[in-house]
Design a protein around this motif. Sequence first.
Motif, PDB file in Angstrom:
ATOM      1  N   ASN A 225       0.822  -1.214   0.000  1.00 17.09           N
ATOM      2  CA  ASN A 225       0.000   0.000   0.000  1.00 17.09           C
ATOM      3  C   ASN A 225       0.854   1.260   0.000  1.00 17.09           C
ATOM      4  N   LEU A 226       2.087   1.160   0.493  1.00 17.81           N
ATOM      5  CA  LEU A 226       3.003   2.292   0.394  1.00 17.81           C
ATOM      6  C   LEU A 226       3.388   2.520  -1.064  1.00 17.81           C
ATOM      7  N   VAL A 227       3.673   1.420  -1.783  1.00 18.29           N
ATOM      8  CA  VAL A 227       4.038   1.522  -3.189  1.00 18.29           C
ATOM      9  C   VAL A 227       2.866   2.044  -4.017  1.00 18.29           C
ATOM     10  N   ASP A 228       1.657   1.568  -3.698  1.00 15.76           N
ATOM     11  CA  ASP A 228       0.490   1.895  -4.525  1.00 15.76           C
ATOM     12  C   ASP A 228      -0.130   3.246  -4.184  1.00 15.76           C
ATOM     13  N   ASP A 229      -0.052   3.664  -2.910  1.00 13.74           N
ATOM     14  CA  ASP A 229      -0.835   4.823  -2.468  1.00 13.74           C
ATOM     15  C   ASP A 229      -0.054   6.126  -2.382  1.00 13.74           C
ATOM     16  N   LEU A 230       1.278   6.039  -2.272  1.00 21.22           N
ATOM     17  CA  LEU A 230       2.059   7.266  -2.089  1.00 21.22           C
ATOM     18  C   LEU A 230       2.590   7.788  -3.416  1.00 21.22           C
ATOM     19  N   PRO A 231       2.691   9.112  -3.551  1.00 21.72           N
ATOM     20  CA  PRO A 231       3.412   9.663  -4.707  1.00 21.72           C
ATOM     21  C   PRO A 231       4.860   9.179  -4.696  1.00 21.72           C
ATOM     22  N   GLN A 232       5.470   9.162  -5.853  1.00 23.37           N
ATOM     23  CA  GLN A 232       6.807   8.579  -5.950  1.00 23.37           C
ATOM     24  C   GLN A 232       7.824   9.311  -5.102  1.00 23.37           C
ATOM     25  N   ASP A 233       7.728  10.639  -4.983  1.00 19.37           N
ATOM     26  CA  ASP A 233       8.729  11.358  -4.189  1.00 19.37           C
ATOM     27  C   ASP A 233       8.669  10.948  -2.724  1.00 19.37           C
ATOM     28  N   GLN A 234       7.456  10.699  -2.217  1.00 17.45           N
ATOM     29  CA  GLN A 234       7.336  10.256  -0.836  1.00 17.45           C
ATOM     30  C   GLN A 234       7.793   8.812  -0.674  1.00 17.45           C
ATOM     31  N   ALA A 235       7.466   7.950  -1.641  1.00 21.92           N
ATOM     32  CA  ALA A 235       7.919   6.564  -1.590  1.00 21.92           C
ATOM     33  C   ALA A 235       9.444   6.493  -1.609  1.00 21.92           C
ATOM     34  N   LEU A 236      10.074   7.330  -2.420  1.00 21.03           N
ATOM     35  CA  LEU A 236      11.534   7.345  -2.475  1.00 21.03           C
ATOM     36  C   LEU A 236      12.134   7.859  -1.174  1.00 21.03           C
ATOM     37  N   SER A 237      11.423   8.735  -0.478  1.00 21.31           N
ATOM     38  CA  SER A 237      11.894   9.203   0.825  1.00 21.31           C
ATOM     39  C   SER A 237      11.924   8.047   1.818  1.00 21.31           C
ATOM     40  N   VAL A 238      10.899   7.192   1.754  1.00 21.31           N
ATOM     41  CA  VAL A 238      10.879   6.001   2.606  1.00 21.31           C
ATOM     42  C   VAL A 238      12.050   5.085   2.258  1.00 21.31           C
ATOM     43  N   VAL A 239      12.231   4.846   0.964  1.00 19.65           N
ATOM     44  CA  VAL A 239      13.306   3.962   0.521  1.00 19.65           C
ATOM     45  C   VAL A 239      14.669   4.517   0.933  1.00 19.65           C
ATOM     46  N   ALA A 240      14.850   5.827   0.813  1.00 20.25           N
ATOM     47  CA  ALA A 240      16.125   6.433   1.202  1.00 20.25           C
ATOM     48  C   ALA A 240      16.404   6.218   2.688  1.00 20.25           C
ATOM     49  N   HIS A 241      15.361   6.301   3.505  1.00 16.31           N
ATOM     50  CA  HIS A 241      15.498   6.025   4.942  1.00 16.31           C
ATOM     51  C   HIS A 241      15.993   4.596   5.164  1.00 16.31           C
ATOM     52  N   GLU A 242      15.363   3.629   4.478  1.00 18.83           N
ATOM     53  CA  GLU A 242      15.749   2.231   4.657  1.00 18.83           C
ATOM     54  C   GLU A 242      17.134   1.953   4.084  1.00 18.83           C
ATOM     55  N   LEU A 243      17.487   2.613   2.976  1.00 21.18           N
ATOM     56  CA  LEU A 243      18.826   2.429   2.420  1.00 21.18           C
ATOM     57  C   LEU A 243      19.894   2.960   3.365  1.00 21.18           C
ATOM     58  N   THR A 244      19.569   4.014   4.113  1.00 23.76           N
ATOM     59  CA  THR A 244      20.520   4.515   5.108  1.00 23.76           C
ATOM     60  C   THR A 244      20.743   3.480   6.198  1.00 23.76           C
ATOM     61  N   HIS A 245      19.657   2.809   6.608  1.00 21.46           N
ATOM     62  CA  HIS A 245      19.819   1.702   7.562  1.00 21.46           C
ATOM     63  C   HIS A 245      20.779   0.658   6.993  1.00 21.46           C
ATOM     64  N   ALA A 246      20.564   0.305   5.710  1.00 18.76           N
ATOM     65  CA  ALA A 246      21.422  -0.705   5.080  1.00 18.76           C
ATOM     66  C   ALA A 246      22.865  -0.207   4.960  1.00 18.76           C
ATOM     67  N   LYS A 247      23.027   1.046   4.618  1.00 18.85           N
ATOM     68  CA  LYS A 247      24.367   1.620   4.447  1.00 18.85           C
ATOM     69  C   LYS A 247      25.175   1.531   5.733  1.00 18.85           C
ATOM     70  N   HIS A 248      24.514   1.791   6.849  1.00 22.36           N
ATOM     71  CA  HIS A 248      25.209   1.775   8.140  1.00 22.36           C
ATOM     72  C   HIS A 248      25.122   0.420   8.842  1.00 22.36           C
ATOM     73  N   ASP A 249      24.564  -0.593   8.150  1.00 26.58           N
ATOM     74  CA  ASP A 249      24.436  -1.931   8.739  1.00 26.58           C
ATOM     75  C   ASP A 249      23.752  -1.867  10.103  1.00 26.58           C
ATOM     76  N   ASP A 250      22.629  -1.162  10.157  1.00 33.84           N
ATOM     77  CA  ASP A 250      21.944  -0.985  11.433  1.00 33.84           C
ATOM     78  C   ASP A 250      21.370  -2.291  11.977  1.00 33.84           C
TER      79      ASP A 250
END
Length: 411
Positions: free
Chosen positions: A259-284
């Motif tokens: 529902n995040l993929v389907d319901d959010l505009p792409q700029d907001q969805a990418l903001s979510v993805v960027a947050h999660e990629l930061t977790h991955a980048k820092h091996d959280d």
Amino acid sequence: MTPPARTTALVTTAVGGVAFVVLAVLLVPWDPVPGGPLTPTDPATLFTPEQLDRAAGFASRTDWIGWASLAVRLAAACWLGFSRRGRALFARLPGPWWVAVVLAVAVFEVGLRLLTLPFAVLMRRQLLAYGLSTQSWPAWAVDLAKGEAVDVVGVSLALLVLVACARRWRRAWPAVAGSIAAVLVVLGSFTYPLVVEPLFNNFEPLPDGSLRTGVLALAEREGVDVDEVLVADASRRTTTLNAYVSGIAGSRRVVLYDNLVDDLPQDQALSVVAHELTHAKHDDVVTGTVLGAAGTCFAIGLLGVVLGALRRRGGSPADPAVVPLVLALYAVALVLSSPVQNTISRQIELRADVGALRATEDPAAFVELQRQLALRSVADPERPAWEHFWFGSHPTVLQRTALAERIGEGR
């Protein structure tokens, strides 16, 4: 407990505690926000009075359910673990010791689940009333049963290791059990996405399109090797929006709710993805895993000390009858340690927010995303500060908005 075992327990406690503190100092971002502490944004600038009233109304209807459920669970756990009558219920369990351990865990966990089931039903009725759940009652019951089964299996494994070590190494069991448990924490982080998550959701790769292209571009810009970006069919269960990173090494994946993929505009969805990629980048996830391993070692050492002090109350770790006492101590410790766990979690989440804002360079999309997340989950932005300190694992929407405004001003 013999004096050598008590000494081993004290050493294990000290080693686990020192390791936890050192790892926390080195790995946790204690100052992730540029410019120092944040002043939360005025909620009236984000939400209408009607939206604030709705969130406050939802909180007033659900808070007492959560508190009552926690109180009943703790009271029942303490009665089963600390009272003679409670422990007597477990003293007659049949079978060899390993069967008795599993039966004791099942009786304890299922018993507490049944006691708190009325509160779970009341909570679900509120979720339905506020449009937060899309799941049928039968499907909800199946998920509840699966979750309980996972808990019983996981707790049984931990207790089997504990009792087996105490039976085999009567003097050194705290150190041996603590070391094995730490390894199991690491194995659990690796296997959880592969074994447990598929029990509750179906996962598909993020399909080709502009969002996937944007995700890969973000990952390349941040220098994150993305093995898998998956979409979970969460909409069959909830209307709330979420994403997360799970697993370590070869099992790591970024997961987005459908529902995040389907319901959010792409700029907001990418903001979510960027947050999660930061977790991955820092091996959280790795950070959480090694902290959990050290904390588990500390906890088992401390358990050895406590069981030594309570040996007259059936505190022998080699006896399956110790199971309710251990689980009662764990239930109390979980509540008492919540501020430590959640403080660390909030710092890590703030760093991920900073990373998302810098990666997307779109503070407005980030603010609107946080507003939508709060609205979809009917989150009350004005919860008491002490409650957020004790139980809040993420920054509040008001803190995150203030962060976006500060990052935006500094661009």
